[in-house]
Write a protein that holds these residues in place. Structure first.
Motif, short mmCIF file in Angstrom:
data_model
loop_
_atom_site.label_atom_id
_atom_site.label_comp_id
_atom_site.label_asym_id
_atom_site.label_seq_id
_atom_site.Cartn_x
_atom_site.Cartn_y
_atom_site.Cartn_z
N ALA A 171 25.97 28.84 10.28
CA ALA A 171 26.62 30.14 10.50
C ALA A 171 27.39 30.57 9.27
O ALA A 171 27.43 31.77 8.93
CB ALA A 171 27.53 30.07 11.71
N HIS A 172 28.01 29.61 8.54
CA HIS A 172 28.84 30.01 7.40
C HIS A 172 28.00 30.53 6.24
O HIS A 172 28.55 31.05 5.26
CB HIS A 172 29.72 28.83 6.94
N CYS A 173 26.67 30.41 6.33
CA CYS A 173 25.79 30.99 5.32
C CYS A 173 25.65 32.50 5.50
O CYS A 173 25.11 33.19 4.63
CB CYS A 173 24.41 30.35 5.38
N VAL A 174 26.13 33.01 6.65
CA VAL A 174 26.05 34.43 6.96
C VAL A 174 27.44 35.03 7.21
O VAL A 174 27.70 36.19 6.88
CB VAL A 174 25.16 34.66 8.20
N HIS A 175 28.34 34.22 7.78
CA HIS A 175 29.64 34.70 8.25
C HIS A 175 30.69 33.64 7.94
O HIS A 175 30.46 32.45 8.17
CB HIS A 175 29.55 34.95 9.76
N ASP A 176 31.85 34.04 7.43
CA ASP A 176 32.87 33.04 7.07
C ASP A 176 33.86 32.77 8.19
O ASP A 176 34.87 32.10 7.98
CB ASP A 176 33.61 33.47 5.80
N GLY A 177 33.59 33.31 9.38
CA GLY A 177 34.50 33.14 10.51
C GLY A 177 35.35 34.36 10.76
O GLY A 177 35.88 34.55 11.86
N GLN A 178 35.48 35.23 9.74
CA GLN A 178 36.25 36.46 9.87
C GLN A 178 35.41 37.71 9.60
O GLN A 178 35.62 38.75 10.20
CB GLN A 178 37.45 36.44 8.93
N ASP A 179 34.45 37.60 8.69
CA ASP A 179 33.60 38.73 8.36
C ASP A 179 32.27 38.21 7.82
O ASP A 179 32.14 37.04 7.43
CB ASP A 179 34.28 39.63 7.32
N TYR A 180 31.28 39.10 7.80
CA TYR A 180 29.97 38.74 7.26
C TYR A 180 30.02 38.69 5.74
O TYR A 180 30.76 39.45 5.11
CB TYR A 180 28.91 39.73 7.73
N LEU A 181 29.23 37.81 5.17
CA LEU A 181 29.18 37.69 3.72
C LEU A 181 28.61 38.97 3.11
O LEU A 181 27.84 39.70 3.73
CB LEU A 181 28.31 36.51 3.30
N SER A 182 29.01 39.23 1.88
CA SER A 182 28.56 40.44 1.21
C SER A 182 27.04 40.49 1.08
O SER A 182 26.44 41.56 1.08
CB SER A 182 29.21 40.54 -0.18
N GLY A 183 26.40 39.33 0.98
CA GLY A 183 24.95 39.30 0.85
C GLY A 183 24.21 39.30 2.16
O GLY A 183 22.97 39.30 2.18
N ALA A 184 24.93 39.34 3.29
CA ALA A 184 24.28 39.25 4.60
C ALA A 184 23.66 40.57 5.04
O ALA A 184 22.82 40.59 5.94
CB ALA A 184 25.28 38.79 5.65
N GLN A 185 24.06 41.68 4.40
CA GLN A 185 23.53 42.98 4.81
C GLN A 185 22.07 43.13 4.42
O GLN A 185 21.30 43.79 5.10
CB GLN A 185 24.36 44.11 4.20
N LYS A 186 21.69 42.52 3.31
CA LYS A 186 20.30 42.55 2.86
C LYS A 186 19.80 41.12 2.70
O LYS A 186 19.35 40.70 1.63
CB LYS A 186 20.16 43.32 1.56
N LEU A 187 19.88 40.38 3.78
CA LEU A 187 19.57 38.96 3.77
C LEU A 187 18.07 38.75 3.62
O LEU A 187 17.26 39.47 4.22
CB LEU A 187 20.06 38.32 5.08
N ARG A 188 17.70 37.75 2.83
CA ARG A 188 16.28 37.41 2.63
C ARG A 188 16.11 35.90 2.73
O ARG A 188 17.03 35.13 2.49
CB ARG A 188 15.79 37.90 1.27
#
Length: 422
Positions: A171-188
C-alpha cells in the motif's frame, strides 16, 4: 516432522479460536497446501469522495510501525473493527476516488488465526553480512515463470501478477497513510521484455530489409521505451550482418513494457487515524491494469505457519534500487512471525518493497508442486518492539491471512462467492 493427525489440527483450531476452518486434512504429507474455508467480504455501500491532492512523496523505509511484540499487547479486534479495517478506497486513473464499506460474514468468533511465535535471535539492517541476493540478468530466465510474475511499479516499488490484469503490491507504494503519492495519479506497471526476435530476412538486408516497418508496429510499442539504434544497424545494403554482430557483443540492458493502471484499491486499515496500532498489517494494495498481460500469474495461498514447514523458507524477487533495472531474487528463513507479519532474513534494498513472497508446496491429493503467494514484502522498517517507542529495524512482510485472502480475491474477481476456499 511426522504426520499431523486431524484431531490435533482440530484441537489447535479450537484452542486458537481461529477465523477459518480446515476443510480437508493434509493427510500424511507435510509438504501439501492446506485448504481453508475463508470468510466472505461483501460490499455494504460505496460513496464518492473528493479527489486527493497527490502530494505525498515515496519513502525509502517506514518508521514508527507497531511490530510483532507491540501488537501482542493490543486487544483483539471486534467484528465492527475488522469491517472498518477491511473497508477500502478505490482511486481511479482520472483522479477520482470512492470509499467502500464492507461486511464480513462467516466468522464464528473474531480473534487472530494461529501463527504467533517468537524467536530470540534477530538480525538487523537491509543486508545481513554477505549479500545473498541473486541478480537474474539473463532475460532467458528473468522473463520465464516464476520470475516473470514480478513487475516494476512506476513509483519505485515492485509487485506481482495475481491475475492477467491485477498486481499485488504494498500500500505504501501508492499511499503514505495520509495521501496518495505524487506518482500515483498516472501509475504504470512494467514487465520485463523478452529478447527481441529477429525475423529471417533476405540476404544482407539486416533485420527487416530496406528499413521497412511492419504494419501496426508503432501501436504495439506504444507503452515501451523507445529503442535507439545506429543508422548503420537498421538499413543499408550489406550492413545488417555487421550491425547484428556488433549488437550481440553488447550487454543486454533490461527493458520494460509499461501498462497504465486503471484503478488501485487500498484497505482503510492502512490509513493513519484508522488503525495506527496495526497499520503495518494492511500494507497491501491491488492495481488493476488497463490491459491484460499475456503472462502466467501466481495464485494466492494461506499457510498457518512458515516456520513450522519442513525447510520453511520464503522466496521473492524484486527490482532493488542498487541494481537498476535488474531482477533480483532471494530466499531465506523466517525469524519471527505473528498472525499478520513476518520478520525474515532476506537481504533486500529499497525498490523491492511490494514483492510477492511465495513458497512451494504440493496440491492436495496430487503430486504437482505449486508456488503460491503467502505475503507481501513491506520492506525495511523501524518497528516499535515494546509499545513504548523503543524501535529496532527489521525486514518485514505482511502475511496473507484468510480475511486478507477474501478481500484480495474479491477485488480481483468481483464476486466473493468465488473466494470461499483458499
Amino acid at each position: 516432522m511426522g504426520p499431523i493427525p486431524l484431531c490435533l489440527l482440530l484441537s489447535v483450531t479450537v484452542l486458537a479460536v481461529v477465523v477459518v476452518v480446515v476443510v480437508e486434512a493434509t493427510g500424511d504429507d507435510d509438504y501439501t497446501w492446506p485448504q481453508w474455508t475463508v470468510p466472505l467480504v461483501r460490499t455494504r455501500r460505496t460513496v464518492t469522495l473528493s479527489s486527493p491532492s497527490f502530494s505525498a512523496q515515496p519513502r525509502g523505509r517506514l518508521s514508527g510501525v507497531c511490530g510483532i511484540e507491540c501488537q501482542g499487547r493490543l486487544p483483539n479486534p471486534s467484528l465492527a473493527d475488522l469491517e472498518e479495517l477491511l473497508s477500502y478506497e478505490t482511486i481511479y486513473d482520472n483522479g477520482t476516488r470512492t470509499l467502500t464499506s464492507v461486511t464480513v460474514q462467516g466468522l464464528n468468533e473474531v480473534t487472530f488465526w494461529p501463527g504467533n511465535s517468537s524467536s530470540s535471535s534477530r538480525r538487523k539492517r537491509e543486508v545481513y553480512g554477505t549479500d545473498t541476493r541473486f541478480t537474474i540478468a539473463d532475460r532467458q530466465y528473468s522473463t520465464k515463470y516464476p520470475f516473470s510474475t514480478t513487475v516494476k511499479i512506476s513509483t519505485g516499488c515492485s509487485g506481482v501478477l495475481v491475475s492477467p490484469k491485477h498486481v499485488l503490491t504494498a500500500a505504501h507504494c501508492v499511499h503514505d497513510g495520509q495521501d496518495y503519492l505524487s506518482g500515483a495519479q498516472k501509475l504504470r506497471v512494467g514487465v520485463l521484455k523478452e529478447k527481441s526476435r529477429r525475423r529471417k530476412g533476405g540476404k544482407g538486408k539486416g533485420r527487416r530489409g530496406k528499413g521497412k516497418r511492419r504494419k501496426g508496429e508503432a501501436d504495439e510499442e506504444e507503452d515501451e521505451p523507445e529503442e535507439k539504434e545506429g543508422k548503420g544497424e537498421r538499413r543499408g545494403k550489406g550492413r545488417g550482418r555487421k550491425g547484428r554482430s556488433r549488437r550481440s557483443t553488447e550487454p543486454e540492458k533490461p527493458e520494460f513494457k509499461w501498462t497504465a493502471v486503471k484503478q488501485s484499491q487500498i484497505p482503510k486499515g492502512w490509513f493513519k487515524g484508522v488503525s495506527d496500532g496495526v497499520a503495518a498489517d494492511y500494507d497491501y494494495a491491488i492495481l488493476e491494469l488497463k490491459r491484460a498481460q499475456k503472462l502466467k500469474h501466481m495464485d494466492l495461498g494461506v499457510i498457518p505457519s512458515v516456520k513450522k514447514l519442513p525447510a520453511g523458507r520464503i522466496h521473492f524477487s524484486g527490482f532493488d534500487d542498487d541494481r537498476p533495472g535488474n531482477l533480483v531474487y532471494r530466499f531465506c528463513s523466517v525469524s519471527e512471525e505473528s498472525s499478520d507479519l513476518m520478520y525474515q532474513y532476506c537481504d533486500a534494498k529499497p525498490g523491492s518493497s511490494g514483492s510477492g513472497v511465495y513458497i512451494r508446496l504440493k496440491e492436495p491429493g496430487k503430486q504437482k508442486w505449486t508456488r503460491k503467494i503467502i505475503g507481501v514484502f513491506s520492506g525495511h522498517q523501524w518497528v516499535d518492539v515494546n509499545g513504548n517507542g523503543g524501535q529496532q529495524d527489521f525486514n518485514v512482510a505482511v502475511r496473507i491471512t484468510p480475511l486478507k485472502y477474501a478481500q484480495i480475491c474479491y477485488w480481483v474477481h468481483g464476486d466473493s462467492s468465488e473466494c470461499r476456499v483458499a
